[in-house]
Design an enzyme around this catalytic site. Structure first.
Site, PDB file in Angstrom:
ATOM      1  N   ASP A 232      12.939 -38.249 -28.853  1.00 50.25           N
ATOM      2  CA  ASP A 232      12.076 -38.148 -27.669  1.00 50.25           C
ATOM      3  C   ASP A 232      11.487 -36.744 -27.587  1.00 50.25           C
ATOM      4  OD1 ASP A 232      11.308 -39.328 -24.871  1.00 50.25           O
ATOM      5  OD2 ASP A 232      12.013 -37.279 -24.496  1.00 50.25           O
TER       6      ASP A 232
ATOM      7  N   TYR B 118       6.426 -29.563 -24.894  1.00 53.21           N
ATOM      8  CA  TYR B 118       7.663 -28.908 -25.345  1.00 53.21           C
ATOM      9  C   TYR B 118       7.393 -27.831 -26.394  1.00 53.21           C
ATOM     10  CZ  TYR B 118       9.973 -33.003 -23.171  1.00 53.21           C
ATOM     11  OH  TYR B 118      10.389 -33.993 -22.318  1.00 53.21           O
TER      12      TYR B 118
ATOM     13  N   LYS C 234       4.506 -37.510 -25.172  1.00 56.28           N
ATOM     14  CA  LYS C 234       4.005 -37.641 -23.806  1.00 56.28           C
ATOM     15  C   LYS C 234       2.680 -36.897 -23.632  1.00 56.28           C
ATOM     16  CE  LYS C 234       8.863 -37.638 -22.422  1.00 56.28           C
ATOM     17  NZ  LYS C 234       9.465 -36.749 -23.439  1.00 56.28           N
TER      18      LYS C 234
ATOM     19  N   HIS D 287       3.219 -38.142 -18.907  1.00 59.81           N
ATOM     20  CA  HIS D 287       4.387 -37.286 -18.665  1.00 59.81           C
ATOM     21  C   HIS D 287       4.716 -37.130 -17.183  1.00 59.81           C
ATOM     22  CE1 HIS D 287       6.709 -33.733 -20.661  1.00 59.81           C
ATOM     23  NE2 HIS D 287       7.386 -34.223 -19.649  1.00 59.81           N
TER      24      HIS D 287
END
Length: 298
Positions: free
Chosen positions: A38, A43, A70, A103
């Site tokens: 994931d 990120y 996302k 997201h």
């Protein structure tokens, strides 16, 4: 999932996993048996994940993996969705995602990050572009993240062709969200649990809870395994995050909790005032979860 795809129940979460460490964590997870990774554009570590997947593809082929990413808030304008997805695909060195999530239920303008209230409240135009990505073969399943029941009802009552397969939300002992879980099961939306141990601030406290310690001792498993097993038994996909190879392996091994022990943990989790650990509402100037009143009454 509605598409017919199977989704592995335990995934490696990569939020807050530093780029220098995330590649090794992904490889350790895959060697342990994980097949579900994931991630997210925001990120900032998708290139490292892509490199790690490339290094092991000779014995763990892409087709055996379930990769999630996302769509970030600043790419909700329909004309920005595909380019954002293409950047993720390029970094992950793959030509499709198994799952692509919106997201947050918040659309931000790219330049100054101010919130586009209209698109946030009515995300159907963003969703339709995500549906197009499925038709193009760039994504197999689409879903959302951090949506409450009202926002999900709003999206699913719009003119959509593909039902959201997933809603990825914070779920843990401190914030177990039983109403959302019940509603989601009734409406055929699978919940995924992020921060399943309560995030970095609460993990120590979670694992030391007397009820968790009791279950672990009785079943001769670790407290972390008791928590992950509880999440799976609730009917959710669970995303434990670690960059430590030992803990990555520990978190992957789940056990069936006898019903009385499961009920004991579920009852303990749902009988205190819920405490949400991740909430950027104040920072973004939008009430994302709309849950203050629910908290005060519980």
């Amino acid at each position: 999932l509605p598409s017919g795809d199977e989704i592995p129940t335990v995934a490696l979460g990569t939020w807050k996993a530093p780029p220098a460490k995330v590649g090794a964590a992904v490889k350790a997870a895959l060697e342990t048996g994980y097949r579900h990774i994931d991630g997210a554009w925001i990120y900032g570590n998708e290139a490292e994940i892509g490199n790690a997947l490339k290094e092991v593809e000779h014995h763990i082929p892409r087709g055996s993996l379930f990769l999630t990413s996302k769509l970030w808030n600043t790419f909700h304008n329909p004309e920005d969705v595909e380019a954002a997805l293409d950047e993720t695909l390029s970094k992950l060195q793959t030509d499709y995602l198994d799952l692509y999530l919106m997201h947050w239920p918040i659309a931000q303008n790219a330049g100054d990050h101010t919130v586009d209230m209209e698109l946030s409240e009515n995300p159907v135009r963003t969703w339709k572009k995500m549906e197009e990505m499925v038709r193009k073969g760039k994504v197999r399943n689409i879903g959302v993240s951090n949506f409450n029941i009202r926002r999900l009802q709003n999206l699913t009552s719009s003119d959509i062709e593909i039902w959201p397969a997933i809603n990825q939300v914070e779920l843990n002992y401190w914030n177990p969200q039983p109403e959302l879980l019940t509603w989601s099961k009734k409406n055929n939306i699978l919940l995924e649990a992020y921060s399943p141990f309560g995030g970095s601030d609460m993990v120590g406290k979670t694992l030391k809870l007397p009820v968790v310690q009791r279950i672990a001792k009785k079943l001769k498993i670790t407290p972390a395994q008791a928590i992950v097993s509880w999440h799976v038994q609730r009917g959710t996909v669970v995303l434990p995050k670690s960059v430590d190879a030992g803990r990555i392996s520990e978190n992957y091994h789940i056990y069936a909790l006898p019903s009385e022990l499961f009920d004991e943990l579920e009852s303990a989790a749902t009988s205190h005032r819920p405490h949400r650990l991740t909430d950027p509402s104040a920072r973004w100037g939008v009430d994302i979860f709309e849950d203050e009143k629910e908290d005060q009454n519980s």
